[in-house]
Every structure is written in C-alpha cells, then in structure tokens.
Scaffold this motif. Sequence first.
Motif, mmCIF file in Angstrom:
data_model
loop_
_atom_site.group_PDB
_atom_site.id
_atom_site.type_symbol
_atom_site.label_atom_id
_atom_site.label_comp_id
_atom_site.label_asym_id
_atom_site.label_seq_id
_atom_site.Cartn_x
_atom_site.Cartn_y
_atom_site.Cartn_z
ATOM 1 N N VAL A 145 0.860 -1.193 0.000
ATOM 2 C CA VAL A 145 0.000 0.000 0.000
ATOM 3 C C VAL A 145 0.891 1.235 0.000
ATOM 4 O O VAL A 145 1.901 1.280 0.696
ATOM 5 C CB VAL A 145 -0.917 -0.007 1.243
ATOM 6 C CG1 VAL A 145 -1.653 1.317 1.390
ATOM 7 C CG2 VAL A 145 -1.900 -1.172 1.150
ATOM 8 N N GLU A 146 0.528 2.242 -0.812
ATOM 9 C CA GLU A 146 1.236 3.531 -0.733
ATOM 10 C C GLU A 146 0.257 4.600 -0.266
ATOM 11 O O GLU A 146 -0.877 4.681 -0.753
ATOM 12 C CB GLU A 146 1.852 3.902 -2.089
ATOM 13 C CG GLU A 146 2.665 5.191 -2.002
ATOM 14 C CD GLU A 146 3.772 5.310 -3.060
ATOM 15 O OE1 GLU A 146 4.122 4.306 -3.700
ATOM 16 O OE2 GLU A 146 4.285 6.431 -3.227
ATOM 17 N N VAL A 147 0.692 5.402 0.686
ATOM 18 C CA VAL A 147 -0.144 6.450 1.276
ATOM 19 C C VAL A 147 0.564 7.787 1.088
ATOM 20 O O VAL A 147 1.710 7.944 1.506
ATOM 21 C CB VAL A 147 -0.395 6.172 2.771
ATOM 22 C CG1 VAL A 147 -1.107 7.343 3.438
ATOM 23 C CG2 VAL A 147 -1.201 4.894 2.950
ATOM 24 N N GLY A 148 -0.119 8.741 0.456
ATOM 25 C CA GLY A 148 0.497 10.008 0.092
ATOM 26 C C GLY A 148 0.698 10.970 1.258
ATOM 27 O O GLY A 148 0.183 10.766 2.363
ATOM 28 N N ALA A 149 1.402 12.044 0.961
ATOM 29 C CA ALA A 149 1.707 13.068 1.956
ATOM 30 C C ALA A 149 0.423 13.723 2.460
ATOM 31 O O ALA A 149 -0.482 14.015 1.691
ATOM 32 C CB ALA A 149 2.630 14.119 1.339
#
Lengths: 346, 346, 346
Positions: C206-210
Amino acid sequence: MSYTLEQLAAKVQGVVKGDSSIVIHKLGTLENASNNELSFLANPKYQNQLASTSSGAVLVKSEELAQLVDNAIVVSNPYLAFAQLSHLFVPITQGWKGIHQSVVVSLSAIIADSVIIGPNVVIDDDVTIAEGCMVGAGCVIGRGVTVGKGTRLYPNTTIYHDVIIGENCIFHSGSVIGADGFGFAPNNGSWEKIDQLGSVVIGDRVEVGASTTIDRGAIENTRIGHGVKIDNQVQIAHNVVIGDNTAIAASTAIAGSTKIGDFCTISGGVCIAGHLLITDRVHITGMSMISNSIDQEGSYSSGMGMEPTTKWRRTVARVRRIDEMAKQFSQLKKQVNKFLEKVDNK
Amino acid sequence: MSYTLEQLAAKVQGVVKGDSSIVIHKLGTLENASNNELSFLANPKYQNQLASTSSGAVLVKSEELAQLVDNAIVVSNPYLAFAQLSHLFVPITQGWKGIHQSVVVSLSAIIADSVIIGPNVVIDDDVTIAEGCMVGAGCVIGRGVTVGKGTRLYPNTTIYHDVIIGENCIFHSGSVIGADGFGFAPNNGSWEKIDQLGSVVIGDRVEVGASTTIDRGAIENTRIGHGVKIDNQVQIAHNVVIGDNTAIAASTAIAGSTKIGDFCTISGGVCIAGHLLITDRVHITGMSMISNSIDQEGSYSSGMGMEPTTKWRRTVARVRRIDEMAKQFSQLKKQVNKFLEKVDNK
Amino acid sequence: MSYTLEQLAAKVQGVVKGDSSIVIHKLGTLENASNNELSFLANPKYQNQLASTSSGAVLVKSEELAQLVDNAIVVSNPYLAFAQLSHLFVPITQGWKGIHQSVVVSLSAIIADSVIIGPNVVIDDDVTIAEGCMVGAGCVIGRGVTVGKGTRLYPNTTIYHDVIIGENCIFHSGSVIGADGFGFAPNNGSWEKIDQLGSVVIGDRVEVGASTTIDRGAIENTRIGHGVKIDNQVQIAHNVVIGDNTAIAASTAIAGSTKIGDFCTISGGVCIAGHLLITDRVHITGMSMISNSIDQEGSYSSGMGMEPTTKWRRTVARVRRIDEMAKQFSQLKKQVNKFLEKVDNK
C-alpha cells in the motif's frame, strides 16, 4: 477494562433486563459482537439484527425491544449511552508518563505537575500548560501559547505562537493551529505580504481532526467557540468565527472572515466563501458551495450526485446550452400564444 | 514595537494629517481599534466607519477622507501601505537563537553562520542553508537540499531530498515538499510503482501554506515560479509548473504535468486536471473544475452556489432529465413550426 | 547508477535494437533526454518525437518503431518497463544507517536488525517493526503498532496506537494513520464523543500520500486492502473498507463506513458519502459527488467543467429556474397537443 452489565447500566441510568452479572469486556456491533461484548440498537432499521446477534447484551430504548434478546440495558437514548460507555473502554494509547527527558522546554514555560509530555516535544518561551494535559511526541508549542486543563495534543501537532486553547480539547496529529492567514496586497504585479498579527482563540471541548489547519487572524483573532467539533483535512482561514457546538466534517474549507453560528452542521467537502454570515442551526449538505450569507436556519445544498459518465456528459452538454434553450423556449411560447390568441379571436 | 505617526508615514511615503507625534503600538480595524492603534480604509463601502472609529489614526487615500478623522496618513494605496507597515509589528515568534544543541545535522551540511535552527531539527547530508534562514523545531531537511537566503521554515515542515528552494520563501508547518508523485503503471491488475526521479525547484519569495503538498517530478522537476503564493491544504502534483506571482487559495488541487502561467489567481476548492496549459492572467473562481486548457486570459467558473435543500433537489431532478426535456422541446418546436407553416401556406 | 543498454533490456525481457553497449546514466523524456539517458514511447500521440529525440535509447513496443531511432529496447509494454527500470535509478534519499542514537524507543518494542531508523523517531511500547523497514526522521509510532517487512515511513509520519501495517508499504510525510474517527452523539445541543475503539489494518504494498489521513474505526477496524495506492491529501474516515488494488487520487474524501471494491480508480477531488457500497472496477471521474451506492462496474461522474465566468453565470441563473421552465414547457406541450388534436379532429 471489564464491567458487569449492572455496573454499565448504572453509568447510563439504564435498567438491566436479563442477567445483570454478566461481564462485558468490549463494545461491539450487533452484527459481529461476541458474548462478552455490549452492542446497541439506535437505528430502527437494524431491529431485525436483534434476533440473530451474538452479543452478550444490547443497549435498547424500550422493554419491548429488550424482550428480543437475552440481556439488555434499557435507556432512553441508546446511541448516547453507547457514546458515554465508550469512554470506559479506551485502551492505554501511549506508554509515556510525566515529562519525557528528551523534551525541550523553555525555562519560562509553566507546566502543571500532572501534565504528560511525550518524547521530543518542543515548548517555547512563556507557554502555559494546565493540569491534566497530554502532549504527544513531536509536538511543537510556540511562544506564549496557553493550553487549558485536560487538553490532549496527539503527536506531531503544531501550535504557533500566542494561540489560546481552552479546556478538554483534543488536537489530532498533523493539525496546525495559528499559521499565517493568506493575506497579500497587490503591488505592481507581485504580492506584498500582510503579516498576520492576530492569533487563534479556541474554546473548551473543541476537537480538531488530523491535518486540519486553523489560521491566525490578520489583525484580530480567528475564534472557535465551545464544543466545536472539526474533522480531518479542514481548512479554516484567518478571522473566521465559529459558534458554539458547530460540527464540521472532513475536507471542508472556510474562507477568511466568515462568521458561522451556533449548532450548525457542515458536511464534508463543502467550500464556504469569505466575509459571509451564516446564522445558527444551518445544515449544509456535502460538497456544497456557499457563496452567499444564510440568514434562515435550515438545510442548504448545491452538490449534484453522480450518474454513469456517458449519461452525465449528455446532461452537461445540455446544461451548457440551457441559456439558448430557455430563449428558444420563450420564443416558442410567445409564438404559440400569439397564434392561439389569434385563433380564439376569430 | 511602537512608532510615531510621523515615523510610520515616512515608511510608506505618506503625508500626515493631524498630530504626527502620536504613538502607535499596534495595527487595528476601523471597527475595533483603540486610540493607540492605526487602522486603514481600503474599501469605500466602509467609509461610514470613519465617523465612529476610535482608532488613533487611519491610512486613507485622499485628503478629503483624512478630514473625517482626527489623525491620518494619506497614501495612494492604503491597503498596500497597511501591508508594508504590518512588517513592523510582528512579535517575536520563537525564543531560539543560533543552532539549538538538540539539532541533528550531518557533517557534510553547510549552514551559514546567521541561520537559526530550532530544537530537534534534522538536516541530512549535503544540505546547504544560506544566511538569514530560520528553520523551526522538528523540521526535517532531506539529503542534498538547498535553501536560499532569508527563507523561513515553520516547525514540522518536511523537505525531501534534492529539493531546491529560493530566497526569502516561507513554508508553514505540516507542508511537505518533494514527496513522490502519484505514478504507477498497470501490471496485470496491480500497480507497478514508477520511482519519482525528478525533484522540486522553488523560486524566490514563494509562500507555502500549512499542510500543503508539492510532489517531486517523475523524471523532470516540478517547478514553482518566483513570487508564487500558495495557501493551506493545496495539492500540487508531479511535474506541475506554476508561473511567477500566481496565487492559489486553500484546498485547491492541481493534477500532474499541468502548466499554469504568470499572474494567475486560483480560488479555493478548485480542481485542475492534469496535462493542461493555463495561460497568464487567468482567474478561476471558487470550487471550479478545470478539465480543459485555457488559452485566453479572463475569469472562469463552474461552481454553483447553494439553495435551500428542498428547492435544490427539485433542480437536480430536472437537470438529470434535461436531455429528455431538450429532445421533447426540439420535437415540439418542429411540430409547431410545421403546423404554423401549413397554416401560413393556406 | 549506470547500466549498459543490454543490462537494462535484460531486466525487462526486452530486445535491443542498435548498440547494446551504450551506457545509460539516467531516465529521461523523449523531449529532453540527452544521449546517456533512456526514454520511452508509451502514448502513440508522441510518436513524432522519435525523429527529433536526443535520448541515447528509447523503450518502444515494436521493431517498426525501433527503426525510427538509433538505439531502442523493444518490449511489449514500454510504460511498464519504464516503471520497472525506474527502480534502478533511485538516488540515496537519506544518509542515516541503522538506528540513530537520538531515537527514543521503548524497551518493549521489537525492532528487526536490518531496520533503519532516522533521528528523533519515537517508538512506543509493544511496537514490532520487521526486517528491511525504513523509518524516517521525526516519525512517531504509537503503542502496539505492527509494521511488516520492507515498509518505508518517510519523515514526520504519525501512526497511532494498535495500527497494523503490512509489508512493502510506503507512507509519505505528514500522513496520519489511526486518528479518531469523527463520531459524536448529540446530547442536548452539545456533542458526546464516541471514543474510537477500533483500529486501522493496512495490507501489503500500500502507498499512502503526503498529508493523507486514515481514521481508526469506531468499534471495528478501518481496512485498506493489498496493493491500494492513495495519493496526497486524501481523507479516509472510520470503518471505511477499501478493496485490493484500488487507486485513489489526491484530495478525495471518503466518509464513514463506505465499502469500496477491488480495482477501482477514483480521481482527484471526489467526495464519497458514508455507508455506501461501491462494487469492483468502478471508475469515478474528477470532482464527482457519490451519494448513492454503485452496484455496476463502469465510469461515473458529476463534475462539470468550467466556462468563462459571464457565460457560466447565465447558465447557473437558468439552471436555478429549470423547475419553472420544465413546468411551463409541460404546460405548453399540453396546450399545443390539445390544439393540434382539435384541429386534426375537424
């Protein structure tokens, strides 16, 4: 953290139906709770779940409903009772006690004895933190800030200089209180910054969500009333005034100098323009754009729900030509009426 | 921080009317300023407040207006003068001087002598910070970053590796510069990350609001021009280019690779799609959706203001059927015209 | 970080056309790459750039295209190959190795040997961090959190207590995982907080943004599936469930308890109401408002693109009166039809 049904009933002035000695370890949902969990029925549309629930006991609002399960607590407002009981089941959220040795705190700061301050917190000159506060790791509290008793700041919250915070507030991580309002005077094609000389004053029992920003006033203060609840990712611009007990859902933005009344509920994704007056008890539905003041309580909207993209594109194409259509319609109506008049007069 | 009216007038090339020796301690509003405060009249609609103001003096744009108060400074642009004078009244915002002992700074970083670095700041390898900068507590400055002179980073700002920042910029707390752009290649139903190998280059005199995010480019750099002012909670995606002196209000999002010209003003809550070209001097009103390039200067909109919810629901229901209505209208028009033609031909 | 064309081709099962021994130092764009850079042609509309590109080599999808440049790698999917090769060119983003001496870590935390932890990180009791993780400076990891192997947290990320994070995830700076969901029960005009007793469970990759926020569940957990990609400034409320491989663009907000399927793509600026069910493979276009469940895969929209403000204002004025227009139209239609019927019957 476990209580008998009797103990829980006493906390919410409820009446036990069934076995008051069963032990509850957790709160749960009607659908998934196990037999040592307490669930609740607030919305009548879920009443049919009472028959099948495995929960140890259920908060319900009548004896009639209580008959449908083995164990229940009867209360006038099960949802409120559930909220009140939720306070009993909060786990220990952090392991630090007292003031962590890594904290950088100015000699001129006044910190009450009972305050818990996590690692790497930075507290600048002339800060006052009252008894019972918790300051999470990595928070930065600017010069001259005052924090009322019982307030909790979760990790990595930032409070700029001179902000005044009331009692029993909660600030979630990433929230930023008191950054400069967005103020610039045009100056030959570039922008002259207007230094923001006001501050932010926050009442008691205010909750501020994660990554929410509340800017300091340009000259006077941005003001948040008592009991205001603000969700995540909300933007509150300089000199905004928000009345007591107003609730604002996520990703909403309120532009500068707008005044919002008491007991308003603002849904998510709303944009409110600057310099408006919104009276008390206004409800704004999701994704609305508010570009005029509202002087009558009630519900207001401008969000339009989705359709399949191909249908929506036809709709948009027609909307773009609505002015032309309206003119043609008006012309046709005249034509028809003129003709019918002529016919009638014959 | 107190000045005589004469001193303040000199700062803005203004002419004093009244007592030039009175001492001003603060800036204030016409409505609420007290007799040791200076206020301003920029918007003619507030002119009637001149009669009732208690402020010690007022910035006005004509001698005629100056007659209406005891003390005034006459300047050609009172709002700009007010902005310029605001710089004189900024309080001390933080108590730290020099480089705080708790700072973690790489041996390869080059920090100018006059730089102020607050507690718990982390500065990675090969960073350069020029003279006159201020880095607030808890900031993290990544490997290879360059910060131009006079730039201020408020607490808990994060700058990723290799970002280049100009002179006299301001970054507010919670802003994140240089995080990965959102780039993935579809790969059999899952997503293959495209590592973001560009960076962010920011010009001089740029202000970036709290919780604003500016992503690094995928291959080349995201670029922010000189004098750009960005409010809170703004999202700027990878490879966006923003021209000089453009101002962007809160909660606006700009998708990848879009190029925006100079001197644009973008209101709050706007969404701009990716890969567009927006020319110079474009104004976009609040909550608009920009899904096409704009090659003509001027004002553009698509936000629709609120109505009472019950009325709005009827409107939406009609809009959803506008395609059908338009077809029926077109048919009726033909029918009527055909009939009228027949009648005329008789 | 330099590779021969042959080496790069081998990584992506491609076939070299031209000189396989040339050395590539960087990835670039067709438009701007120099002769030691590799670019790619994914979108046929840029095919004419092949003639003029100065790049050392190009990823293309056919031998025919490869003929148009000196050096190429032929692969079935150039965009995917480009993504895969991007991993080879990531610079060193931070200079810290091992666990920095300034880290505050609970004695009860279990940190694998290979973990890199930057300065001023705070790790609370009972945290587990698996091998290969990187925790950036200033991160705060709450009590009882579990982080799977290979996960990267960029600086100033905050993870609340009891959050469970899978393997090979990326969290960008300013993201906040596990803050309280927005839950309050009305209580005589004020709000009784519902303590949020669930947590957040995040899958693998999973990638979670700023500045993105994912709230903890009220009773049960908020759940993010495997391979989900979330951009910056996204708000995910309590008890939301997001299926595997769904991608969510910036500044989107999803309200509480909504369930979104697998393989959905949600564009930027979207608002999704609470308690909805969105099935698999739904695409939502930018700035749409989703207020109903979606049980059919496909594309859905409600965003309306901009027009020049003066034209838009006329459109809005007409839309506001569409209900009246529709009624008048309906009346006119009846009138005309009645008349035509009468004429026909003569």
